[in-house]
Design a protein around this motif. Structure first.
Motif, PDB file in Angstrom:
ATOM      1  N   ARG A 138       0.906  -1.201  -0.102  1.00 33.28           N
ATOM      2  CA  ARG A 138      -0.029  -0.021  -0.133  1.00 33.28           C
ATOM      3  C   ARG A 138       0.769   1.217  -0.097  1.00 33.28           C
ATOM      4  O   ARG A 138       0.425   2.334  -0.750  1.00 33.28           O
ATOM      5  CB  ARG A 138      -0.912  -0.029   1.181  1.00 33.28           C
ATOM      6  CG  ARG A 138      -2.002  -0.976   1.192  1.00 33.28           C
ATOM      7  CD  ARG A 138      -3.078  -0.613   2.184  1.00 33.28           C
ATOM      8  NE  ARG A 138      -2.597  -0.833   3.621  1.00 33.28           N
ATOM      9  CZ  ARG A 138      -2.410  -2.041   4.418  1.00 33.28           C
ATOM     10  NH1 ARG A 138      -2.723  -2.905   3.878  1.00 33.28           N
ATOM     11  NH2 ARG A 138      -2.098  -1.761   5.340  1.00 33.28           N
ATOM     12  N   ALA A 187       2.471   1.648  -3.541  1.00 32.39           N
ATOM     13  CA  ALA A 187       1.390   2.194  -4.440  1.00 32.39           C
ATOM     14  C   ALA A 187       1.095   3.507  -3.971  1.00 32.39           C
ATOM     15  O   ALA A 187       0.813   4.370  -5.143  1.00 32.39           O
ATOM     16  CB  ALA A 187       0.192   1.332  -4.262  1.00 32.39           C
ATOM     17  N   LYS A 188       1.083   3.969  -2.849  1.00 37.11           N
ATOM     18  CA  LYS A 188       0.864   5.393  -2.869  1.00 37.11           C
ATOM     19  C   LYS A 188       1.694   6.400  -3.136  1.00 37.11           C
ATOM     20  O   LYS A 188       1.449   7.501  -3.725  1.00 37.11           O
ATOM     21  CB  LYS A 188       0.311   5.385  -1.160  1.00 37.11           C
ATOM     22  CG  LYS A 188      -0.008   7.096  -0.722  1.00 37.11           C
ATOM     23  CD  LYS A 188      -0.332   7.168   0.707  1.00 37.11           C
ATOM     24  CE  LYS A 188      -0.659   8.339   1.233  1.00 37.11           C
ATOM     25  NZ  LYS A 188      -1.011   8.620   2.423  1.00 37.11           N
ATOM     26  N   ALA A 247       3.840   5.748  -5.537  1.00 38.40           N
ATOM     27  CA  ALA A 247       3.920   5.505  -7.042  1.00 38.40           C
ATOM     28  C   ALA A 247       2.814   6.581  -7.565  1.00 38.40           C
ATOM     29  O   ALA A 247       2.954   6.947  -8.620  1.00 38.40           O
ATOM     30  CB  ALA A 247       3.792   4.389  -7.465  1.00 38.40           C
ATOM     31  N   ALA A 248       1.625   6.630  -6.878  1.00 38.33           N
ATOM     32  CA  ALA A 248       0.460   7.736  -7.538  1.00 38.33           C
ATOM     33  C   ALA A 248       0.707   8.818  -7.280  1.00 38.33           C
ATOM     34  O   ALA A 248      -0.193   9.724  -7.764  1.00 38.33           O
ATOM     35  CB  ALA A 248      -0.736   7.008  -6.884  1.00 38.33           C
ATOM     36  N   ALA A 249       1.481   9.222  -6.197  1.00 37.39           N
ATOM     37  CA  ALA A 249       1.748  10.688  -5.937  1.00 37.39           C
ATOM     38  C   ALA A 249       2.255  11.536  -7.099  1.00 37.39           C
ATOM     39  O   ALA A 249       3.334  11.090  -7.771  1.00 37.39           O
ATOM     40  CB  ALA A 249       2.605  10.885  -4.450  1.00 37.39           C
ATOM     41  N   PRO A 250       2.025  12.745  -7.345  1.00 42.05           N
ATOM     42  CA  PRO A 250       2.612  13.594  -8.292  1.00 42.05           C
ATOM     43  C   PRO A 250       4.103  13.884  -7.868  1.00 42.05           C
ATOM     44  O   PRO A 250       4.397  14.088  -6.815  1.00 42.05           O
ATOM     45  CB  PRO A 250       1.589  14.767  -8.196  1.00 42.05           C
ATOM     46  CG  PRO A 250       0.978  14.832  -7.117  1.00 42.05           C
ATOM     47  CD  PRO A 250       0.857  13.419  -6.475  1.00 42.05           C
TER      48      PRO A 250
END
Length: 275
Positions: A258, A261-262, A264-267
């Protein structure tokens, strides 16, 4: 679990407790409204049956009362009619204390949902729980010395552990009855909820427990109750068991997944020159 072991508690013959059970919890409702849920020998026998089942099939236990005369009540105490007739041999058998101690040592947490009176043996039943939730109408105390006896089912030592010596002695030696806010102030209640929300709050607490690893919860409860001299050795041994459990690896890997994934998704941050 063998094919012969029951997966649900057979409580069809119970007369003092109403049982509702699901996969991860069991709700036992004290049900003697005609005597304000006074704890009698039959209720003690049925509590032992509940404990025996939960020792083999660990689940969260929720204890609650019922209504009497249109008002909620947990338990008004031990059945005075039966108590009046008990003698020395009965006291030495620890009729109530044995059951409450067994309940306190159940593998998974016990939640007491208190409404109205929780007096005498009813209070001692509540002290044996891991969590106590109450309503604004709660009245809780130990009136035993006024009847010429002592609260011998746990209050004489659990109250000091829960609330400290000062207030414990007031309750035990003067018969002081605490209301909900006083009980909350002294740590005898974990929270206060309106009566119509009490059981929902108890189940919400059970939901939070159910999200944890069951083995970690069980071992935490056992280690918590150990005497000071057992630590830190008992902590190290308990942790050694959990460090080898599949749940530890699965839950920690899920946490790392988690987090990754968080991230990786952050700009990506922009530099000051891009403004």
């Amino acid at each position: 679990m063998s094919a012969s072991e029951p997966t649900m508690l057979d409580a069809g013959h119970f007369t003092t407790l109403r049982i509702t059970e699901s996969v991860d919890r069991l709700h036992a409702q004290l049900d003697r409204p005609e005597v304000r849920n006074a704890i009698d020998a039959t209720m003690i026998t049925e509590l032992h049956a509940v404990c025996a089942y939960l020792e083999q099939h660990p689940k969260v236990l929720i204890l609650s009362g019922t209504e009497s005369g249109g008002k909620g009540i947990f338990a008004s105490g031990a059945d005075i009619g039966q108590l009046r007739e008990r003698r020395r041999a009965d006291a030495l058998r620890g009729v109530n204390s044995t059951a409450f101690d067994r309940l306190a040592k159940l593998p998974m947490p016990v939640i007491a949902a208190l409404d109205g009176y929780a007096l005498g043996g009813g209070a001692e039943l509540a002290w044996a729980a891991d969590f106590r939730l109450g309503t604004p109408e709660v009245k809780i105390g130990q009136p035993e010395t006024g009847l010429g006896i002592i609260p011998a089912a746990g209050a004489l030592w659990r109250l000091r552990e829960l609330a400290g010596e000062g207030i414990a002695k007031e309750i035990l030696l003067t018969g002081r009855i605490l209301d909900a806010q006083e009980s909350l102030q002294h740590g005898l209640l974990n929270a206060v909820h309106p009566a119509h929300e009490l059981l929902d709050a108890a189940h919400a607490l059970a939901d939070r427990i159910a999200k944890q690893d069951p083995l970690a919860v069980r071992i935490s409860k056992q280690v918590f109750s150990m005497p000071r001299e057992a630590h830190p050795q008992i902590d190290n041994l308990a942790q050694a068991i959990l460090f080898e459990s599949e749940a530890k690896f699965d839950r920690m890997q899920a946490f790392l997944d988690r987090r990754d994934a968080k991230a990786a998704a952050a700009p990506e941050p922009t530099s000051g020159d891009d403004r």
